[in-house]
Design a protein around this motif. Structure first.
Motif, short mmCIF file in Angstrom:
data_model
loop_
_atom_site.label_atom_id
_atom_site.label_comp_id
_atom_site.label_asym_id
_atom_site.label_seq_id
_atom_site.Cartn_x
_atom_site.Cartn_y
_atom_site.Cartn_z
N PHE A 203 0.84 -1.20 0.00
CA PHE A 203 0.00 0.00 0.00
C PHE A 203 0.87 1.25 0.00
O PHE A 203 2.08 1.20 0.24
CB PHE A 203 -0.95 0.00 1.20
CG PHE A 203 -0.27 0.11 2.55
CD1 PHE A 203 -0.38 1.26 3.31
CD2 PHE A 203 0.45 -0.95 3.07
CE1 PHE A 203 0.22 1.36 4.55
CE2 PHE A 203 1.05 -0.87 4.32
CZ PHE A 203 0.94 0.30 5.06
N MET A 213 -3.61 10.34 2.51
CA MET A 213 -4.28 9.41 1.62
C MET A 213 -3.63 8.04 1.73
O MET A 213 -2.41 7.93 1.84
CB MET A 213 -4.20 9.91 0.17
CG MET A 213 -4.99 9.08 -0.85
SD MET A 213 -4.05 7.66 -1.52
CE MET A 213 -2.82 8.51 -2.52
N SER A 215 -3.72 4.19 -0.29
CA SER A 215 -4.17 3.46 -1.48
C SER A 215 -3.61 2.05 -1.39
O SER A 215 -2.42 1.86 -1.11
CB SER A 215 -3.66 4.15 -2.75
OG SER A 215 -4.03 3.43 -3.91
N ASP A 217 -2.73 -1.67 -2.92
CA ASP A 217 -2.48 -2.52 -4.09
C ASP A 217 -2.90 -3.95 -3.83
O ASP A 217 -3.53 -4.60 -4.67
CB ASP A 217 -0.99 -2.50 -4.45
CG ASP A 217 -0.58 -1.25 -5.19
OD1 ASP A 217 -1.44 -0.35 -5.34
OD2 ASP A 217 0.58 -1.14 -5.62
N GLN A 239 -8.62 0.02 -3.62
CA GLN A 239 -9.32 1.18 -3.07
C GLN A 239 -8.33 2.21 -2.54
O GLN A 239 -7.20 1.88 -2.17
CB GLN A 239 -10.27 0.76 -1.94
CG GLN A 239 -11.48 -0.03 -2.37
CD GLN A 239 -12.42 -0.29 -1.21
OE1 GLN A 239 -12.02 -0.68 -0.12
NE2 GLN A 239 -13.72 -0.04 -1.45
N ARG A 240 -8.80 3.45 -2.48
CA ARG A 240 -8.03 4.55 -1.89
C ARG A 240 -8.99 5.44 -1.12
O ARG A 240 -10.19 5.46 -1.41
CB ARG A 240 -7.30 5.37 -2.96
CG ARG A 240 -8.24 6.19 -3.79
CD ARG A 240 -7.70 6.90 -5.01
NE ARG A 240 -6.39 7.46 -4.99
CZ ARG A 240 -6.10 8.75 -5.17
NH1 ARG A 240 -7.10 9.63 -5.30
NH2 ARG A 240 -4.87 9.17 -5.24
N TRP A 242 -8.92 9.44 1.16
CA TRP A 242 -8.28 10.54 1.86
C TRP A 242 -8.85 10.62 3.27
O TRP A 242 -10.02 10.27 3.50
CB TRP A 242 -8.55 11.86 1.14
CG TRP A 242 -7.82 11.99 -0.17
CD1 TRP A 242 -8.28 11.66 -1.41
CD2 TRP A 242 -6.50 12.50 -0.35
NE1 TRP A 242 -7.33 11.92 -2.36
CE2 TRP A 242 -6.22 12.44 -1.74
CE3 TRP A 242 -5.52 13.00 0.52
CZ2 TRP A 242 -5.01 12.87 -2.27
CZ3 TRP A 242 -4.31 13.41 -0.02
CH2 TRP A 242 -4.06 13.35 -1.39
N PRO A 251 -14.30 5.57 0.55
CA PRO A 251 -13.32 4.95 -0.34
C PRO A 251 -13.78 4.98 -1.78
O PRO A 251 -14.98 4.86 -2.08
CB PRO A 251 -13.24 3.51 0.19
CG PRO A 251 -13.70 3.60 1.61
CD PRO A 251 -14.76 4.67 1.62
N SER A 254 -8.82 2.99 -6.60
CA SER A 254 -7.45 3.51 -6.70
C SER A 254 -7.19 4.01 -8.11
O SER A 254 -7.81 3.54 -9.09
CB SER A 254 -6.44 2.41 -6.36
OG SER A 254 -6.59 1.99 -5.03
N ASP A 258 -1.25 5.63 -8.52
CA ASP A 258 -1.01 5.66 -7.08
C ASP A 258 0.32 5.04 -6.68
O ASP A 258 0.96 5.49 -5.73
CB ASP A 258 -2.16 4.96 -6.34
CG ASP A 258 -3.40 5.85 -6.22
OD1 ASP A 258 -3.31 7.05 -6.53
OD2 ASP A 258 -4.46 5.33 -5.82
N SER A 259 0.74 4.00 -7.37
CA SER A 259 2.04 3.39 -7.06
C SER A 259 2.97 3.33 -8.27
O SER A 259 4.07 2.82 -8.17
CB SER A 259 1.85 1.97 -6.49
OG SER A 259 1.20 1.13 -7.43
#
Length: 338
Positions: A203, A213, A215, A217, A239-240, A242, A251, A254, A258-259
């Protein structure tokens, strides 16, 4: 990895107050990241002028205030002149935070515990445009994003990461203490807004715009805002959300990017140009501005983070914009003429 020790208050060692104050001012100058060769030479002369100066500098260093590496000016003279007001404001802010309390141990402790100072003194940090991989003793892998800072707090009860600034990606490993028949320690990332506890996962946690935030994986996490007793909010893979110190937003799915930064890529999926440039600007020194006339253009695609000049050039081929550069450190994206 052992936790960083708490920084002691400045000692009473008979060093003149004026020398300690000046040493703290030099420290803040180095923290600013905008030290010229002339300033470096002036510091060397000051240090050699009097044994009290050397003692004051040594005392400041013993308080744990780490000087950032000085390899020359971060930005050119043109940027320094153009951005002098902001640079001066930054230094004045730091001096108000730290220098004001130069001779008061309790106040110095309070200054040390403000977010900007904690970031500067963090155990692990990255500069602008830098990413760093860390392998922790328990086998967990961390990746620090650009301009980020963390402290580690590993004890017999918990594995804690304190995110002071920026963004971190975590791929957790099983706690080795669990394999020894002891109770497994939870793995948690803390920000100023709350805690994100891993549940066997990969994550990302980010600090931005006065909120945090998370997020996910793989696996799941639980988010607990700092100032509420409500039950934690669980995020599943994909999902992500804030969150602030008092609440977690609903939620959502994502985002592809994000990654993606862990692989040196900025993935844009129908991003406004203004938002795209704000994100790209995190990875380069200087000013990257967007003309309001083009701020709502839509950007999609994959762009390199390790060569932001190439990313801007690619952008200019994809959209009806031009890249105007006063220097490499002062760039504006405008509408293409004609």
């Amino acid at each position: 990895m052992s936790a960083a020790h708490a920084t002691p208050a400045p000692e009473s060692s008979g060093v003149p107050e004026s020398a300690v104050q000046r040493a703290l001012e030099w420290q803040v100058t180095f923290w600013s990241g905008e030290v010229t060769p002339r300033e470096r030479a002036a510091f060397d002369r000051w240090l050699a002028q009097d044994t009290d100066h050397a003692r004051a500098w040594s005392q400041v260093q013993r308080t744990g205030q780490r000087v950032r590496s000085l390899t020359g000016p971060v930005e050119g003279e043109a940027l320094r002149a153009a951005d002098a007001a902001r640079s001066a404001s930054t230094r004045r802010t730091l001096l108000r935070t730290v220098g004001l309390f130069a001779t008061a141990g309790v106040a110095a402790y309070a200054a040390r515990n403000t977010a900007p100072v904690q970031s500067m003194l963090a155990e692990h940090r990255t500069g602008r445009g830098e990413r760093r991989d860390l392998l922790l003793p328990d086998g967990t892998r961390l990746v620090l994003n650009t301009d980020s800072a963390i402290d580690l707090r590993f004890t017999t009860q918990a594995r804690d990461v304190l995110l002071r600034a920026g963004e971190v990606f975590i791929a957790t490993a099983p706690d080795p203490l669990g394999a020894e028949g002891l109770a497994s320690r939870p793995f948690t990332v803390h920000t100023q807004h709350g805690a994100v506890q891993a549940i066997g996962t990969r994550f990302t946690v980010r600090l931005s715009d006065g909120r945090s935030m998370a997020s996910v994986d793989e696996g799941a996490v639980r988010i607990q805002p700092r100032l509420t007793a409500a039950s934690p909010v669980r995020l599943e893979a994909g999902q992500r959300a804030w969150f602030s110190a008092t609440a977690v937003e609903s939620p959502v799915a994502s985002l592809p990017g994000d990654s993606a930064w862990t692989h040196g890529r900025l993935v844009a999926e129908r991003m406004r140009l203004r938002d795209f440039l704000a994100e790209l600007g995190r990875y380069r020194s200087g000013l990257l501005r967007c003309d309001p006339a083009v701020q709502d253009l839509v950007v999609s695609g994959v762009y390199p983070l390790d060569d932001t000049d190439l990313a801007l050039s690619t952008l200019a081929h994809a959209l009806p914009v031009r890249i105007d550069s006063v220097t490499r450190y002062w760039v504006t994206v405008r509408a293409r003429a004609g």
